[in-house]
Write an enzyme that holds these catalytic residues in place. Structure first.
Site, short mmCIF file in Angstrom:
data_model
loop_
_atom_site.label_atom_id
_atom_site.label_comp_id
_atom_site.label_asym_id
_atom_site.label_seq_id
_atom_site.Cartn_x
_atom_site.Cartn_y
_atom_site.Cartn_z
N PRO A 13 -16.41 11.75 29.83
CA PRO A 13 -16.37 10.28 29.99
C PRO A 13 -15.55 9.83 31.19
O PRO A 13 -15.71 8.70 31.66
CB PRO A 13 -15.74 9.77 28.68
N GLU A 28 -13.66 18.05 21.60
CA GLU A 28 -12.34 18.11 22.23
C GLU A 28 -12.38 18.01 23.74
O GLU A 28 -13.43 17.81 24.34
CB GLU A 28 -11.69 19.42 21.83
N ARG A 87 -38.25 14.16 34.68
CA ARG A 87 -39.45 13.33 34.86
C ARG A 87 -39.67 12.94 36.33
O ARG A 87 -40.75 12.49 36.69
CB ARG A 87 -39.41 12.09 33.96
N ASP A 146 -41.15 1.33 37.26
CA ASP A 146 -40.20 1.21 36.16
C ASP A 146 -38.93 0.49 36.59
O ASP A 146 -38.54 0.55 37.74
CB ASP A 146 -39.79 2.60 35.65
C1 4GS Z 1 -19.31 11.97 27.16
C2 4GS Z 1 -19.80 10.82 27.80
C3 4GS Z 1 -18.42 12.03 25.98
C4 4GS Z 1 -15.60 13.16 24.93
C5 4GS Z 1 -17.19 14.90 24.09
C6 4GS Z 1 -14.66 13.52 23.79
C7 4GS Z 1 -16.19 15.21 23.01
C8 4GS Z 1 -17.02 13.47 24.53
N1 4GS Z 1 -19.78 13.02 27.84
N2 4GS Z 1 -20.53 11.22 28.84
N3 4GS Z 1 -14.82 14.91 23.45
N4 4GS Z 1 -19.58 9.55 27.48
N5 4GS Z 1 -17.91 13.26 25.67
O1 4GS Z 1 -18.19 11.03 25.35
O2 4GS Z 1 -20.52 12.54 28.86
#
Ligand code: 4GS
Length: 239
Positions: A84, A111, A148, A163
Site C-alpha cells: 500500500p 504482514e 488484456r 474504454d
Molecule cells: C495492498 C494494496 C495491501 C498490506 C497485505 C498489509 C497485507 C496488504 N497491496 N495494494 N499486509 N492496497 N496489502 O493492502 O497492494
C-alpha cells in the site's frame, strides 16, 4: 509474456484460469508460474518473524523470498512488490507493464516485509488506498488489466480503445435494443444514423461525465479546440 508469482497462496489465483486471461494462456500468449516461498523457508519452514525493535505484527523474512526468487529462471524482469506504500496502479501503469516480456510479482500476506526484500524489486505498487489481507488480489487485478493490453489477447482491436481511461476521459453512455425499455427511450441522436452528430454527442457526454465525476482526469488531459468549446458549454449549463 512470462509471469512468475511468489505467494503463500497459489490456489487463490484460480480466477486467472478463466475468461480472457485464461484464453491468453491457452493460446500461448501468456505463461504464469507460481512459487510458494514457504517451500524455500529454512528454520522450521517459518516464513515470518517478529520485527527488530519490537512492535505489533510479524514480517516476512528475507531468506525464503530471496531463495524462491533465485530459483526463478529469468532475464531482466520487472519485479513488482505489492504494497500500500507503493505508487498507485492505474491504466498508464498497465500500459507500461504490458510492454514487458517478464514480470515477477511478490505478494505478502497478513504482514509487512523485511526491508531488505525491496533490494530485489524494481517497482513497489499499490492497488489503492485501502488495506487488503494480502497482495494476491492486488496482483491479480494488475495482471488482468495488463494482460488484456497485450496484442492479440483481445480479439477486436478496437474494443478497448474507447474504454474509460484509455482515452483519458470517462466513457459516454451506451444503449442497445430495444429502443423503448419500460418507458426509457434511447437518445434520438443515436437513432439518426448521422455519424458526425453521434461523434459530437458522445464526445460531449464523455467530457460532461468526466467534468462532473473526475475533474482530476481533465487536469492531465490535453483538450482539442473542439473539446475546449464543449467544456465551456458544459460548465456554463452545469446540468
Ligand atoms: C495492498 C494494496 C495491501 C498490506 C497485505 C498489509 C497485507 C496488504 N497491496 N495494494 N499486509 N492496497 N496489502 O493492502 O497492494
Amino acid at each position: 509474456m512470462k509471469i512468475d508469482i511468489l505467494t503463500l497462496f497459489p490456489e487463490m489465483f484460480s480466477p486467472l484460469e478463466h475468461s480472457i486471461v485464461g484464453k491468453a494462456r491457452e493460446k500461448g500468449l501468456l505463461g504464469i508460474q507460481y512459487h510458494n516461498f514457504r517451500d524455500y523457508a529454512e528454520k522450521a519452514r517459518h516464513v515470518d518473524d517478529e520485527p527488530y525493535g519490537g512492535g505489533q505484527g510479524m514480517l516476512l523474512r528475507a531468506q525464503p523470498i530471496f531463495d524462491a526468487f533465485d530459483a526463478i529462471e529469468k532475464n531482466n524482469p520487472r519485479v513488482i512488490l505489492l504494497d500500500p506504500a507503493g505508487k498507485q496502479f492505474d491504466q498508464a501503469y498497465a500500459e507500461d507493464l504490458a510492454q514487458e516480456e517478464e514480470l515477477i510479482f511478490i505478494c505478502g500476506h497478513y504482514e509487512g516485509y523485511d526491508e531488505r526484500i525491496k533490494t530485489l524489486v524494481t517497482d513497489e505498487i499499490s492497488l489503492g488506498d485501502y488495506v487488503l489481507t494480502g497482495g494476491e488480489l492486488a496482483a491479480m487485478t494488475m495482471i488482468d488489466a495488463t494482460v488484456r493490453l497485450i496484442p492479440e489477447v483481445i480479439g477486436k482491436e478496437s474494443s478497448h480503445q474507447d474504454d474509460s481511461f484509455s482515452s483519458g476521459l470517462l466513457e459516454y453512455p451506451q444503449y442497445t435494443r430495444p429502443y423503448d425499455y419500460r418507458g426509457m427511450v434511447v437518445p434520438e441522436v443515436l437513432m439518426s444514423g448521422h455519424h458526425e452528430k453521434i461523434r459530437q454527442w458522445r464526445l460531449y457526454e464523455s467530457l460532461k461525465k468526466t467534468y462532473q465525476r473526475r475533474p482530476d482526469l481533465l487536469e492531465e488531459y490535453e483538450l482539442t479546440a473542439e473539446e475546449e468549446t464543449m467544456l465551456a458549454e458544459i460548465k456554463e449549463k452545469n446540468d
